[in-house]
Design an enzyme around this catalytic site. Structure first.
Site, PDB file in Angstrom:
ATOM      1  N   LYS A 284      -0.582   8.198  26.013  1.00  0.00           N
ATOM      2  CA  LYS A 284      -1.265   7.118  25.422  1.00  0.00           C
ATOM      3  C   LYS A 284      -1.796   5.773  26.226  1.00  0.00           C
ATOM      4  CE  LYS A 284      -1.518   6.672  21.289  1.00  0.00           C
ATOM      5  NZ  LYS A 284      -0.581   6.545  20.086  1.00  0.00           N
ATOM      6  N   GLU A 291      -5.624  -5.337  19.205  1.00  0.00           N
ATOM      7  CA  GLU A 291      -4.956  -5.211  18.067  1.00  0.00           C
ATOM      8  C   GLU A 291      -4.100  -6.431  17.872  1.00  0.00           C
ATOM      9  OE1 GLU A 291      -3.202  -0.963  17.397  1.00  0.00           O
ATOM     10  OE2 GLU A 291      -2.828  -1.407  19.671  1.00  0.00           O
TER      11      GLU A 291
END
Ligand code: ARG
Length: 456
Positions: A284, A291
């Site tokens: 990831k 965000e």
């Protein structure tokens, strides 16, 4: 002398918890520089008007300068029992220079003092946010200029609609941020008016010179009504309203960057410096910065609603409720500054993937409208053209072909108006560059807007 500058009419000390509960020094200490600047000019004005002597004013100003230095060296002991930044500084002044320090508060109240301090502080912040907004606009413009040939899908409903230039997409955000900058310049005009001299609420009995104070502090004028001067927080609300719109724009850009940096889109790559990994999934790379900015938009909206609600039922003039103006305003300023800073750097370092964008732009029959426009130029009413192209697209779906792959015969099954030149209209470049009118995605139109934005 009691710690409390207002202790005269009281017989009992303040409850210790109430003291802490009602204090604002924990957060209003960030106003110290503006409080001292305002007090310095106020003292000089009092001397100029012969309300205090020149000698007293000189002592007060020297004392204030020393306090400023103490605070900046981190040596100043802020005290809860002195409630707020105004009384912390005044009490320290009296401690340092004696009773003459008590003359500073002549012809003044904390009510007009705090109104002045917030305006001075916010004015500085507004100016630095204008600069920060400029840096982000610059980063977006540079991305546009550096990638003028890159074609990406334009979407409506997040479904492929028509091909557009990536630069055109960047310029959409430049437009939003230009409007935001305009809003800041506009609110600064109403912010930059000097409230000192309103006293507690009704004005003062001393022969003060408000216009002189305003000039010394760089204000464009003075407030015209003492009640309004001490009870107005419109400028803070306007700033939070500006901030809400700005954060909404940054949040939309965040959302796009999050989508575009996913493996499924892979349109852009955010620099490692702006992403984090997962503690469990080694593959990831999470777009934390966009965000978080998207998330922080909520607290800025919340701050706007807090201030509007805070003010909505307050009778004139000052009410202690208004001390609650500071944390939402400060939090908004910090959030906006941080978001702009991190965004300008992240956009500047973002790399883009032209092949992925182009491949996506070619999917989804994005040049279908161009065939319809072609038929309209051959004399077909737009509604009929729309139907012809609808059938053509259905044929493509059924046969698994893309529009530019069709042969002339295949095109002509749906309309005999289609001729060999159709192939000049259905490429991505042709589709993009046909949209030349001001504000369109054609390269020449985009180049015009880039140079206009540069001038701005
Ligand atoms: N700390 C106060 C505030 O932020 C300053 C003004 C206090 N005025 C008063 N009358 N208690 O609002």
């Amino acid at each position: 002398m009691s710690e409390k500058l207002w202790a005269g009419r009281f017989t009992q000390p303040t409850d210790a918890f109430v003291e802490e509960f009602t204090a604002s020094i924990q957060f209003d200490q960030r106003l110290y520089r503006y409080d001292i600047e305002g007090s310095t000019v106020h003292a000089r004005m009092l001397a100029k008007q012969q309300v205090i002597s020149d000698g007293d004013a000189a002592e007060i100003v020297a004392g204030l300068n020393e306090i400023l230095a103490e605070i900046e060296r981190g040596e100043f002991a802020f005290s809860i029992s002195r409630e707020d930044i105004h009384m912390n500084i005044e009490a320290r002044l009296i401690e340092k220079i004696g009773a003459v320090g008590g003359k500073l508060h002549t012809a003044r109240s904390r009510n007009d003092q705090v109104a002045l301090d917030i305006r001075l502080y916010l004015r500085d912040e507004v100016d630095s946010i204008v600069t920060a907004l400029g840096k982000l606009r610059e980063a977006l413009l540079q991305q546009a200029e550096a990638n003028l040939d890159v074609i990406m899908p334009g979407y409506t409903h997040l479904q492929t609609a028509q091909p557009i230039l990536f630069a055109h997409h960047m310029l959409a955000y430049v437009e939003m941020l230009s409007r935001d900058t305009g809003r800041l310049h506009d609110l600064r005009k109403r912010l930059n008016i000097m409230p000192l001299g309103a006293g507690a609420l009704a004005g003062t009995t001393f022969p003060i010179d408000r216009e002189w104070v305003a000039e010394q502090l760089g204000f464009d004028g003075v407030t015209r009504n003492s009640l309004d001067s001490v009870s107005d927080r419109d400028f803070a609300i306007e700033f939070c309203s500006f901030s809400s719109l700005l954060m909404m724009h940054l949040s939309r850009l965040s959302e796009e960057l999050i989508l575009w940096s996913s493996a499924d889109f892979a349109f852009v790559d955010l620099s490692d410096a702006f992403c984090t990994g997962s503690s469990i999934m080694p593959q990831k790379k999470n777009p934390d910065v966009p965000e978080l900015v998207r998330g922080k938009t909520g607290r800025v909206y919340g701050n706007l609603i807090s201030l509007l609600t805070l003010m909505k039922s307050l009778p004139l003039a000052y009410n202690k409720d208004m001390q609650e103006d500071k944390e939402p305003l400060f939090d908004t300023i910090d959030t906006v500054r941080g978001s702009l800073k991190v965004f300008a750097e992240m956009i500047a370092e973002m790399t883009i993937n032209p092949e992925r964008m182009r491949a996506a732009a070619g999917r989804g029959y994005s040049t279908a409208t161009d065939i319809a426009d072609y038929l309209v130029r051959k004399g077909l009413p737009f509604r009929n053209a729309h139907e012809v192209v609808g059938k053509t697209v259905r044929y493509c779906v059924e046969t698994g072909k893309d529009i530019p792959d069709l042969t002339l015969d295949e095109f002509r099954q749906f309309s005999s108006d289609i001729e060999a030149d159709i192939f000049d209209f259905v490429t991505l470049e042709a589709s993009v560059n046909a949209r030349k009118a001001t504000g369109g995605t054609a390269r020449e139109a985009v180049e015009r807007e880039i140079s206009l934005a540069r001038k701005a």
